[in-house]
Design an enzyme around this catalytic site. Structure first.
Site, PDB file in Angstrom:
ATOM      1  N   ASN A  55       0.809  -1.227   0.000  1.00  0.00           N
ATOM      2  CA  ASN A  55       0.000   0.000   0.000  1.00  0.00           C
ATOM      3  C   ASN A  55       0.841   1.275   0.000  1.00  0.00           C
ATOM      4  O   ASN A  55       0.302   2.367   0.044  1.00  0.00           O
ATOM      5  CB  ASN A  55      -0.938   0.007   1.215  1.00  0.00           C
ATOM      6  N   LYS A  56       2.158   1.152  -0.057  1.00  0.00           N
ATOM      7  CA  LYS A  56       3.010   2.344  -0.004  1.00  0.00           C
ATOM      8  C   LYS A  56       3.230   2.915  -1.417  1.00  0.00           C
ATOM      9  O   LYS A  56       2.723   2.370  -2.395  1.00  0.00           O
ATOM     10  CB  LYS A  56       4.342   2.001   0.679  1.00  0.00           C
ATOM     11  N   VAL A  57       4.007   3.986  -1.525  1.00  0.00           N
ATOM     12  CA  VAL A  57       4.170   4.687  -2.809  1.00  0.00           C
ATOM     13  C   VAL A  57       4.740   3.758  -3.883  1.00  0.00           C
ATOM     14  O   VAL A  57       4.278   3.740  -5.015  1.00  0.00           O
ATOM     15  CB  VAL A  57       5.059   5.933  -2.652  1.00  0.00           C
TER      16      VAL A  57
END
Ligand SMILES: *Cc1c(COP(=O)(O)O)cnc(C)c1O
Length: 382
Positions: free
Chosen positions: A214-216
C-alpha cells in the site's frame, strides 16, 4: 457532500468499480526483472538486484548507506538496534501512527512513550516533546537521559512522517541534541518527501522506509534502513545478514544477527518501481492539487504539505468540522465502493500499549475524531 465527493473521486479514477485507498501500480520493467531472477535461479538471499535496489535508494534519497530488509517493521527494528535501544529502555514516539512503529520497539524489549503531534505536520510535536522532557526527564552524571520517576533510560525519539508529510525535524533534532537522544525517523510512508530539500529518513541518525503493497512503491514486502553514516551503514548490513563474517566457505558470526535480508525476487520489483517513482510522485502531487481544489471553500479542510517541505502525498486526508460529519462521509463513501478511512486507533488505546507513559495527546485525540483519508493511488489525470 458525500454524493458530490463520490462523483468527484469516480471521475478522477474513471471507474465505476471499487476504488481502494492505495493500490500498487505496475507499468514498467517489473515483469522483466522478476522473470530474470527466476531464470537465473537467484530468487533468494543472493543476487544483484538487492545491491542495485540499495544503490537506487541511496541515489534518490542521498543516504550515505541504504540497507534493504524484508519489511518496514524489520527496517525500524534494525534502526532502533543500531541506535543503541535495548531491553528496558524507553523510546519516545507518536500515539498517532501505524502500530508497526510501536511493535518494532516492543520487540527490542523497550517501551514507547507517547507524545502529541503538531496540528500542522501531523508528526511529533517538538514543543510537546520538550515540555514532557523538561517535566519528566533528567541527564545523569554520565549524560544519559533518564526518566526521573522510573529511572529507566530514554534512548531515542521516533517521529513518523504521517501520510508522507515531513515532521518538524530541525526543532526535533535540537531537542534530541539537548537531551542526548538519538533521532530515528519512521519514514515508512514518506519515500519521495523532502524536509528543507533533504529526503526524509536521512536527517536523523537512522531512518526506515517501507515497500509494503500500500506504499508509494512496493516490493511485495520490503523495507530499507537509511543510515547517515557509511560505517554504521555497513554495520547495519552486517547485522541484517546474520552477522556472518565474509569467508569463501567458513561460517563464523561475530554478534547476534537478524535474518532481515530482502530476497532478490522482491528487490527486482523494487528496481523496476524506482524507475517509475518520479512519475508516481508527480501524478500523486497532481491528484492532491485536484482534491485541494475540490475542497476549497467547503467546510472540509484538505491537509496540505507543510511550508518547509515537500510531501509525497502518500495518503490524502481531510479534516472534518465534527465527528458526525466525518462518520457520515465514512459510511456513505464506503457504502458506494469508494474506500475512505479514519486515522489509526491511537496507540494508547490498544491493549498492549494502554499503560505506557504519555502526555495529554490533545491534538492526536482531536485528529482521531476529525480526520478522513481519501483514495490516493497514482492516476493519470486529464
Ligand atoms: C507501513 C508502515 C510501517 C512498516 O510497515 P511494513 O508493513 O512492516 O513494511 C511502519 N510504520 C508506519 C508508520 C507505516 O505506515
Amino acid at each position: 457532500m458525500s454524493q458530490q465527493l463520490i462523483r468527484f473521486i469516480r471521475d478522477l479514477y474513471q471507474t465505476s468499480e471499487f476504488i481502494p485507498l492505495h493500490a500498487p501500480t505496475f507499468v514498467g520493467n517489473e515483469k522483466a526483472y522478476v522473470t530474470d531472477t527466476i531464470d537465473s535461479t537467484f530468487v533468494s538471499s543472493v543476487g544483484r538486484y538487492v545491491t542495485e535496489f540499495e544503490t537506487h535508494i541511496e541515489a534518490f534519497t542521498g543516504s550515505a548507506k541504504a540497507v534493504a530488509t524484508v519489511n518496514g517493521t524489520a527496517a525500524l527494528h534494525t534502526a532502533l538496534y543500531m541506535a543503541g535501544v535495548r531491553a528496558g529502555d524507553l523510546v519516545i514516539t507518536q500515539a498517532l501512527t501505524f502500530v508497526a512503529t510501536c511493535n518494532a520497539l516492543y520487540h527490542m524489549g523497550s517501551r514507547p512513550v507517547f507524545i502529541d503531534v503538531s496540528r500542522q505536520s501531523l508528526g511529533l510535536c517538538p514543543v510537546a516533546l520538550a515540555n514532557w522532557l523538561d517535566e519528566h526527564a533528567a541527564l545523569d552524571n554520565d549524560g544519559r537521559c533518564i526518566h526521573k520517576s522510573s529511572r529507566q533510560s530514554i534512548k531515542a525519539v521516533v517521529p513518523m512522517h504521517t501520510f508522507g508529510h515531513p515532521s518538524e525535524l530541525d526543532e526535533l533534532m535540537a531537542v534530541c541534541r539537548m537531551w542526548h537522544l538519538v533521532l530515528v525517523e519512521d519514514a515508512a510512508e514518506s519515500l519521495g518527501s523532502f524536509y528543507k530539500g533533504k529526503h526524509t529518513g536521512t536527517i536523523g541518525e537512522f531512518g526506515a522506509l517501507s515497500f509494503n503493497g500500500n506504499k508509494v512503491i512496493t516490493t511485495g514486502g520490503g523495507g530499507m534502513v537509511l543510515c547517515r553514516d557509511q560505517k554504521s551503514g555497513e554495520h547495519a548490513k552486517h547485522v541484517t545478514t546474520t552477522a556472518k563474517v565474509a569467508h569463501p566457505y567458513a561460517f563464523y558470526h561475530d554478534e547476534p544477527g537478524f535474518n532481515y535480508r530482502l530476497p532478490n525476487l522482491n528487490a527486482a520489483l523494487g528496481c523496476a518501481q524506482m524507475e517509475v517513482l518520479p512519475r508516481f510522485l508527480s501524478q500523486k502531487r497532481a491528484l492532491a492539487t485536484h482534491y485541494a481544489g475540490f475542497f476549497a471553500g467547503s467546510e472540509l479542510t484538505f491537509v496540505q504539505e507543510p511550508s518547509y517541505g515537500q510531501s509525497n502525498y502518500w495518503l490524502n486526508a481531510i479534516i472534518c468540522p465534527d465527528t458526525t460529519t466525518r462518520d457520515v462521509l465514512l459510511e456513505e463513501t464506503n457504502q458506494a465502493g469508494v474506500m475512505t478511512r479514519p486515522v489509526w486507533t491511537l496507540m494508547h488505546r490498544l491493549p498492549m500499549y494502554a499503560d505506557c507513559l504519555r502526555d495529554e495527546l490533545k491534538v492526536s485525540e482531536w485528529l482521531e475524531g476529525h480526520l478522513l483519508n481519501l483514495p490516493s493511488s497514482p492516476v493519470v489525470l486529464e
